[in-house]
Design a protein around this motif. Structure first.
Motif, mmCIF file in Angstrom:
data_model
loop_
_atom_site.group_PDB
_atom_site.id
_atom_site.type_symbol
_atom_site.label_atom_id
_atom_site.label_comp_id
_atom_site.label_asym_id
_atom_site.label_seq_id
_atom_site.Cartn_x
_atom_site.Cartn_y
_atom_site.Cartn_z
ATOM 1 N N ASP A 66 0.851 -1.188 0.000
ATOM 2 C CA ASP A 66 0.000 0.000 0.000
ATOM 3 C C ASP A 66 0.893 1.246 0.000
ATOM 4 O O ASP A 66 2.117 1.147 -0.088
ATOM 5 C CB ASP A 66 -0.954 -0.013 1.194
ATOM 6 C CG ASP A 66 -0.230 -0.150 2.527
ATOM 7 O OD1 ASP A 66 1.014 -0.132 2.552
ATOM 8 O OD2 ASP A 66 -0.918 -0.283 3.551
ATOM 9 N N THR A 67 0.299 2.400 0.087
ATOM 10 C CA THR A 67 1.052 3.653 0.015
ATOM 11 C C THR A 67 2.075 3.756 1.141
ATOM 12 O O THR A 67 3.212 4.177 0.919
ATOM 13 C CB THR A 67 0.089 4.850 0.082
ATOM 14 O OG1 THR A 67 -0.859 4.716 -0.965
ATOM 15 C CG2 THR A 67 0.830 6.154 -0.069
ATOM 16 N N THR A 71 6.167 3.924 0.530
ATOM 17 C CA THR A 71 6.941 5.039 1.068
ATOM 18 C C THR A 71 8.079 4.527 1.939
ATOM 19 O O THR A 71 9.215 5.015 1.845
ATOM 20 C CB THR A 71 6.030 5.975 1.883
ATOM 21 O OG1 THR A 71 4.955 6.399 1.055
ATOM 22 C CG2 THR A 71 6.787 7.181 2.394
ATOM 23 N N LEU A 72 7.802 3.540 2.779
ATOM 24 C CA LEU A 72 8.829 2.954 3.634
ATOM 25 C C LEU A 72 9.918 2.285 2.801
ATOM 26 O O LEU A 72 11.110 2.448 3.066
ATOM 27 C CB LEU A 72 8.205 1.945 4.598
ATOM 28 C CG LEU A 72 9.153 1.224 5.539
ATOM 29 C CD1 LEU A 72 9.862 2.209 6.455
ATOM 30 C CD2 LEU A 72 8.396 0.190 6.356
ATOM 31 N N MET A 73 9.508 1.564 1.767
ATOM 32 C CA MET A 73 10.459 0.878 0.900
ATOM 33 C C MET A 73 11.372 1.887 0.190
ATOM 34 O O MET A 73 12.598 1.719 0.158
ATOM 35 C CB MET A 73 9.686 0.038 -0.118
ATOM 36 C CG MET A 73 10.478 -0.948 -0.874
ATOM 37 S SD MET A 73 9.355 -1.838 -1.983
ATOM 38 C CE MET A 73 9.871 -3.488 -1.674
ATOM 39 N N ALA A 74 10.787 2.941 -0.367
ATOM 40 C CA ALA A 74 11.573 3.975 -1.052
ATOM 41 C C ALA A 74 12.518 4.669 -0.071
ATOM 42 O O ALA A 74 13.671 4.965 -0.415
ATOM 43 C CB ALA A 74 10.648 4.982 -1.717
ATOM 44 N N VAL A 93 13.560 7.668 -6.645
ATOM 45 C CA VAL A 93 13.269 6.235 -6.535
ATOM 46 C C VAL A 93 11.791 6.059 -6.819
ATOM 47 O O VAL A 93 10.956 6.720 -6.206
ATOM 48 C CB VAL A 93 13.613 5.701 -5.121
ATOM 49 C CG1 VAL A 93 13.164 4.260 -4.962
ATOM 50 C CG2 VAL A 93 15.086 5.837 -4.832
ATOM 51 N N ARG A 94 11.483 5.187 -7.768
ATOM 52 C CA ARG A 94 10.087 4.884 -8.099
ATOM 53 C C ARG A 94 9.870 3.387 -8.003
ATOM 54 O O ARG A 94 10.745 2.597 -8.357
ATOM 55 C CB ARG A 94 9.749 5.343 -9.517
ATOM 56 C CG ARG A 94 9.626 6.829 -9.684
ATOM 57 C CD ARG A 94 9.198 7.217 -11.095
ATOM 58 N NE ARG A 94 9.944 6.579 -12.165
ATOM 59 C CZ ARG A 94 11.148 6.936 -12.582
ATOM 60 N NH1 ARG A 94 11.761 7.944 -11.980
ATOM 61 N NH2 ARG A 94 11.743 6.319 -13.575
#
Length: 147
Positions: A66-67, A71-74, A93-94
């Protein structure tokens, strides 16, 4: 080598060349791309001499994409690159989710090499379903009948 100041290092995994009795080497931009791949696929604690090195994407493996998770991953990726790859400036980073149903998230990293101001794009496939091709019926029936 026009840009020898960008670095030179062993290829990964190490490959040995009999003709020159040495190890295959990567240089310049190829060395940076290889370093990014190694950084993203290394868990913190795997390297004895540099235990903080890595980007722990494995801990997000079973989370919903999810969003908040994107965001955490990026953020994890950006932080790892900031601390461990000083040769580049991160432009973005996308996370591409086109293949999310197949269990693949493509991580696109746009960066510039600091010393040459050359722009590059690196794509790292993050597999969420790797290793799930196990046939459970064969693993359950390992014991003989009656045991």
């Amino acid at each position: 080598m026009a840009n020898s100041f960008l670095g030179r290092g062993w290829s990964f995994p190490p490959t040995f060349n009999r003709s020159n009795a040495g190890v295959e080497m990567l240089a310049e931009e190829a060395d940076i791309a290889s370093s990014l791949e190694i950084l993203l696929s290394t868990r913190p604690g795997e390297r004895l001499m540099l235990p903080q090195y890595g980007c722990n994407l494995d801990e997000l493996l079973f989370e919903n994409l999810d969003t908040r998770m994107k965001t955490l991953m990026a953020d994890k990726i950006e932080s790892a690159i900031l601390y461990f790859e000083p040769r580049i400036l991160l432009d973005g980073v996308r996370l591409r989710e086109d293949q999310q149903l197949e269990g693949v998230v493509l991580i696109e990293i746009d960066y510039r090499v600091k010393t040459t101001n050359s722009r590059f794009n690196f794509v790292y496939p993050y597999y969420k379903t790797e290793g799930t091709d196990i046939n459970l019926t064969t693993t359950v029936n390992l014991l003989p009948d009656g045991v």
